[in-house]
Design a protein around this motif. Structure first.
Motif, short mmCIF file in Angstrom:
data_model
loop_
_atom_site.label_atom_id
_atom_site.label_comp_id
_atom_site.label_asym_id
_atom_site.label_seq_id
_atom_site.Cartn_x
_atom_site.Cartn_y
_atom_site.Cartn_z
N TYR A 1 -5.35 5.23 -4.23
CA TYR A 1 -5.52 4.57 -5.92
C TYR A 1 -6.73 5.47 -6.16
CZ TYR A 1 -4.62 2.66 -10.14
OH TYR A 1 -3.77 2.64 -11.73
N GLY A 2 -7.99 5.44 -5.40
CA GLY A 2 -9.12 6.35 -5.32
C GLY A 2 -8.51 7.70 -5.77
N LEU B 1 -9.45 -4.46 -6.32
CA LEU B 1 -9.11 -3.52 -5.27
C LEU B 1 -10.37 -3.39 -3.79
CD1 LEU B 1 -6.93 -0.51 -4.76
CD2 LEU B 1 -6.24 -2.41 -4.30
N VAL B 2 -11.77 -3.38 -4.55
CA VAL B 2 -12.65 -3.99 -3.68
C VAL B 2 -12.93 -4.71 -3.76
CG1 VAL B 2 -15.30 -3.12 -4.29
CG2 VAL B 2 -14.08 -1.43 -4.87
N ILE C 1 -10.95 -6.62 -0.92
CA ILE C 1 -11.56 -6.43 0.24
C ILE C 1 -12.62 -6.70 0.99
CG2 ILE C 1 -12.90 -4.74 1.65
CD1 ILE C 1 -11.01 -1.81 0.29
N SER D 1 0.95 -1.32 -0.11
CA SER D 1 0.29 0.26 -0.38
C SER D 1 1.15 1.11 0.43
CB SER D 1 -0.76 -0.31 0.97
OG SER D 1 -0.09 0.11 2.49
N LEU E 1 -9.16 -0.59 -9.50
CA LEU E 1 -10.13 0.16 -8.27
C LEU E 1 -10.81 -1.32 -8.65
CD1 LEU E 1 -10.83 4.02 -8.90
CD2 LEU E 1 -9.86 3.05 -7.27
N LEU F 1 -6.87 1.19 -1.35
CA LEU F 1 -8.10 2.32 -2.38
C LEU F 1 -8.75 3.84 -2.54
CD1 LEU F 1 -10.52 1.38 -4.13
CD2 LEU F 1 -11.67 1.16 -1.72
N CYS G 1 -5.98 -3.20 1.91
CA CYS G 1 -6.39 -2.99 0.15
C CYS G 1 -6.85 -1.29 0.53
CB CYS G 1 -7.12 -4.41 -0.27
SG CYS G 1 -6.41 -5.62 -0.92
N PHE G 2 -7.27 -1.73 1.91
CA PHE G 2 -8.51 -0.66 1.99
C PHE G 2 -7.80 0.82 2.00
CE2 PHE G 2 -9.77 2.97 4.97
CZ PHE G 2 -10.82 3.18 4.36
#
Length: 172
Positions: free
Chosen positions: A146-147, A102-103, A106, A64, A99, A143, A139-140
């Motif tokens: 990356y978001g 990653l969701v 998660i 991350s 994205l 996210l 991963c959160f």
């Protein structure tokens, strides 16, 4: 917007702190066990188990951190030959794929963490869910990072990342 910036900065600091703490913990634990083995003559049997689990967390948090500083590798030889409109479209599509991935990581990481409560480690009897939780947590973080990069990309802004500044975006 200020609340989002504050939350983002909190997540970034937490990510960095957890990664540094995990690295320091592994080093100290390994040194202590070397001392116990060669000086005292009685090594701790549980150290390897704890070190491996901490290393899993360190690896995920490191991933991350790499996303945060945009250090991930990409092969864009073909994409660079496209016209600029197509380059942007391919970039946006690629960002969306990341994205969504990653969701999904998660979601399935949470399921893995829940299922890991019944599986115990052999020496200490710790539930594997403590180790498996590294997937959804890191991963959160990814996210979030990356978001933010994706949002800036959509707005046509260049992503600038500074590891040690207080606010990633200038306050308005």
């Amino acid at each position: 917007m200020q609340i989002l910036r504050s939350f983002y900065n909190l997540v970034r600091k937490l990510d960095n702190f957890l990664g540094m703490t995990a690295m320091a913990f592994i080093i100290l634990l390994a040194c202590a066990n070397v001392f116990m083995r060669y000086v005292v003559g009685r090594p701790w049997g549980w150290v390897e188990e704890v070190t491996v689990f901490t290393f899993v967390w360190l690896t995920m948090l490191g991933a991350s951190a790499v996303v945060h500083v945009e250090g991930h590798c990409s092969i864009d030889v073909l994409v660079r030959r496209f016209p600029s409109k197509w380059q942007r479209a391919v970039s946006i599509f690629g960002d969306l794929v990341v994205l969504v991935t990653l969701v999904l990581l998660i979601w399935f990481g949470i399921l893995l963490t829940i299922k890991g409560q019944t599986k115990l480690t052999p020496i200490l009897g710790i539930p594997y869910s403590y180790v498996d939780a590294s997937v959804p947590v890191s991963c959160f973080f990814m996210l979030m990072y990356y978001g933010r990069m994706f949002w800036n990309s959509l707005r046509g802004e260049k992503n600038t990342t500074n590891l040690d500044d207080e606010s990633v975006e200038p306050a308005q």
